[in-house]
Design an enzyme around this catalytic site. Structure first.
Site, PDB file in Angstrom:
ATOM      1  N   CYS A  23       0.807  -1.226   0.000  1.00 19.42           N
ATOM      2  CA  CYS A  23       0.000   0.000   0.000  1.00 19.42           C
ATOM      3  C   CYS A  23       0.833   1.266   0.000  1.00 19.42           C
ATOM      4  CB  CYS A  23      -0.924  -0.002   1.212  1.00 19.42           C
ATOM      5  SG  CYS A  23      -1.737  -1.573   1.422  1.00 19.42           S
ATOM      6  N   HIS A  53      -3.440   7.953   5.375  1.00 19.60           N
ATOM      7  CA  HIS A  53      -3.529   6.603   4.813  1.00 19.60           C
ATOM      8  C   HIS A  53      -4.986   6.155   4.987  1.00 19.60           C
ATOM      9  CE1 HIS A  53      -2.081   3.026   3.062  1.00 19.60           C
ATOM     10  NE2 HIS A  53      -2.344   2.274   4.105  1.00 19.60           N
ATOM     11  N   GLU A  67      -2.861   5.606  13.116  1.00 21.72           N
ATOM     12  CA  GLU A  67      -2.450   6.790  12.354  1.00 21.72           C
ATOM     13  C   GLU A  67      -2.735   8.069  13.139  1.00 21.72           C
ATOM     14  OE1 GLU A  67      -4.059   7.014   8.384  1.00 21.72           O
ATOM     15  OE2 GLU A  67      -2.642   8.596   7.826  1.00 21.72           O
ATOM     16  N   LYS A 119      -9.808   7.804   0.466  1.00 21.76           N
ATOM     17  CA  LYS A 119     -10.157   6.403   0.175  1.00 21.76           C
ATOM     18  C   LYS A 119     -11.655   6.180   0.352  1.00 21.76           C
ATOM     19  CE  LYS A 119      -5.784   4.062   1.196  1.00 21.76           C
ATOM     20  NZ  LYS A 119      -4.928   5.146   1.723  1.00 21.76           N
ATOM     21  N   HIS A 132      -9.383   1.927  -1.806  1.00 22.26           N
ATOM     22  CA  HIS A 132      -7.952   1.747  -1.575  1.00 22.26           C
ATOM     23  C   HIS A 132      -7.332   1.146  -2.827  1.00 22.26           C
ATOM     24  CE1 HIS A 132      -4.160   0.937   0.098  1.00 22.26           C
ATOM     25  NE2 HIS A 132      -4.498   0.520   1.301  1.00 22.26           N
ATOM     26  N   PHE A 149       1.245  -2.826   4.559  1.00 21.25           N
ATOM     27  CA  PHE A 149       1.433  -4.157   5.142  1.00 21.25           C
ATOM     28  C   PHE A 149       2.925  -4.478   5.020  1.00 21.25           C
ATOM     29  CE2 PHE A 149      -2.919  -6.472   4.580  1.00 21.25           C
ATOM     30  CZ  PHE A 149      -3.391  -5.776   5.680  1.00 21.25           C
TER      31      PHE A 149
END
Lengths: 402, 87
Positions: free
Chosen positions: A162, A294, A305, A326, A331, A390
């Protein structure tokens, strides 16, 4: 140290097939997420996504090209054409040799893997199309952009899940800043919305069945999107000398690794990347007015976050705006940072901050100004864009109004 | 509580926790057994495969899912429910 500016941008995603349509959707807080449409979708338990609707490859590419281009490459080429056209650059001679293309993608040609596994396993065929390998390879999009635009300098593909696009754009920035390149075409793309792509994500049990609601107390997971965004990063003196329109300046970049867990995010790792980008830009945390988060809409990401932002910014965390687009485009995995950079540039150039839509209930663990549901007018001099992958690989990029 | 369901679940959980089946008790919680969020998702996958059922579970709100994972006993009970629905 050379200054780096952005002189072109292009995109195709669930919110629009070009930059203007995408930004208009962001200004209006439109949702591009809806029912997925592809083969065997009825065998999935997750059936929503930010799909590029009514996409017809044959209206952009001839039959030979379609045989060679996976959808992630097609999306990239469309976005790159828009960006390079806007920049007004054509790459010949010395400029071509010092200009390259660095792109991010997590999965590469996932549709091509899916179609061909289906052919050999499900349909029992013993022969596949000769171009399967050049079509599915992760660097296919970067290579086709270099071929199409005659970019002969440093070119490659970055895969950090990501954070792929942010890592890619960070490399492009560093190449120009160091004097290694004059111009870099950069960004990223992803196209995983097919049966196998979504089935794999279902397994992790982190996907929402109904909506992406970042920072909202009732959020229940992420929603996948697809598409691409591509930018032209250019050395400032080069852009100035040719009288190019400058969209924004890239001023800082930082990366970090959590070195902790393969899927759970870390506050410390995220905070180090955010603080690092601000320091690299020679700025103070108080200078940042907008963060494109994010903001995946998972329980774990959003609270981690927000905690990282609170750590880095202290009291200023309550004054800045942080939104997750998003919620609108989904995403885009390896392409997501690139599409999200469009929102940062819009905030800097137009003074319009894209909202976090689908926001329904405040979450005490995400108690920041998330620009809920409606876009906002504000003067933004510095914006940063977060990406936390990830694998614990983080990349944050900082832009300044030009 | 049917023995076969209980036995199979004990086996799955013990394997995930890298313990002997005898170390798993009905009152144990997954946390007691050292199973983290990834281990939980893997255990649920193994349960679905073993019983051919669909477990309603979202890792974003594990405690609010219809599927009660608060102890080994609650998991056995929930799986028995899903198995009888299927039958």
């Amino acid at each position: 140290m050379h200054r780096v500016v952005i002189t072109g941008q292009g995109t195709i995603n669930a919110l629009g097939t070009n930059v203007e349509d995408t930004l208009q959707s962001m200004r209006e807080g439109k949702c591009g997420i809806g029912p997925l449409e592809f083969r065997d979708v009825d065998r999935l338990s997750i059936r929503i996504g930010g799909q590029v609707r009514d996409y017809a490859p044959e209206s952009h590419f001839n039959r030979q090209k379609i045989a060679l281009y996976d959808k992630f490459t097609q999306f990239t080429l469309l976005a790159a054409n828009e960006a390079v056209t806007q920049s007004g650059l054509s790459f010949d001679g010395e400029l071509a040799q010092s200009s390259g293309v660095v792109l991010g993608t997590a999965g590469g040609g996932v549709n091509t893997w899916d179609d061909n596994y289906r052919a050999v396993y499900e349909e029992g065929k013993n022969r596949v199309h000769p171009f399967v390998v050049p079509k599915l390879m992760n660097n296919a999009a970067a290579s086709h952009v270099s071929i199409e635009h005659n970019l002969k300098g440093p070119s490659f593909t970055v895969a950090t899940a990501c954070a792929s696009s942010n890592h890619a754009m960070g490399q492009a920035f560093l190449f120009i800043r160091s004097g290694m390149s004059k111009v870099m075409v950069t960004g990223g793309s992803e196209s995983m919305l097919c049966f196998g792509g979504v089935k794999a994500w279902e397994g992790l049990r982190v996907m929402s069945r109904d909506a992406c609601r970042p920072f909202s107390a009732n959020r229940n997971g992420m929603v996948q999107g697809e598409g691409a965004a591509v930018f032209v990063f250019e050395e400032y003196e080069h852009a100035k000398a040719r009288g190019a329109e400058i969209l924004a300046e890239v001023v800082g970049f930082a990366m970090s690794s959590d070195a902790a867990d393969i899927v759970m995010p870390s506050k410390q790792g995220a905070a180090r990347a955010i603080a690092g980008a601000i320091k690299d830009a020679g700025l103070n945390p108080e200078d940042v007015a907008y963060i494109n988060a994010h903001g995946t809409g998972t329980a774990a990401n959003d609270k981690t976050e927000c905690a990282a932002v609170a750590d880095v910014f202290g009291h200023h965390a309550d004054k800045l705006m942080i939104s997750s687009t998003k919620s609108m485009h989904g995403h885009l995995i390896g392409g997501t940072g690139a599409v999200e950079l469009l929102a940062c540039i819009m905030a800097l150039r137009e003074g319009v901050v894209a909202p976090t839509i689908g926001y329904e209930e405040p979450d005490p663990e995400c108690a920041l100004d998330v620009v809920p549901n409606v876009a906002r007018e504000a003067v933004v001099d510095v914006a940063i864009s977060n990406a936390f992958a990830f694998g614990g690989l983080n990349a944050v990029i900082a832009l300044r109004r030009f | 509580m049917s023995d076969s369901v209980k036995e199979k679940i004990f086996k799955i959980i013990a394997e995930q926790a890298v313990l002997d089946v005898s170390d798993v008790g009905l009152d144990s919680t997954l946390e007691d057994l050292g199973i983290d969020s990834l281990g939980l998702v893997e255990s649920i996958f193994a349960i679905e495969e073993a019983f051919d059922i669909q477990v309603p579970f979202n890792a974003n709100n594990p405690t609010e899912s219809e599927f009660d994972i608060s102890s080994v006993a609650s998991i056995v009970k929930a799986v028995e429910g899903l198995v009888s629905e299927r039958a």
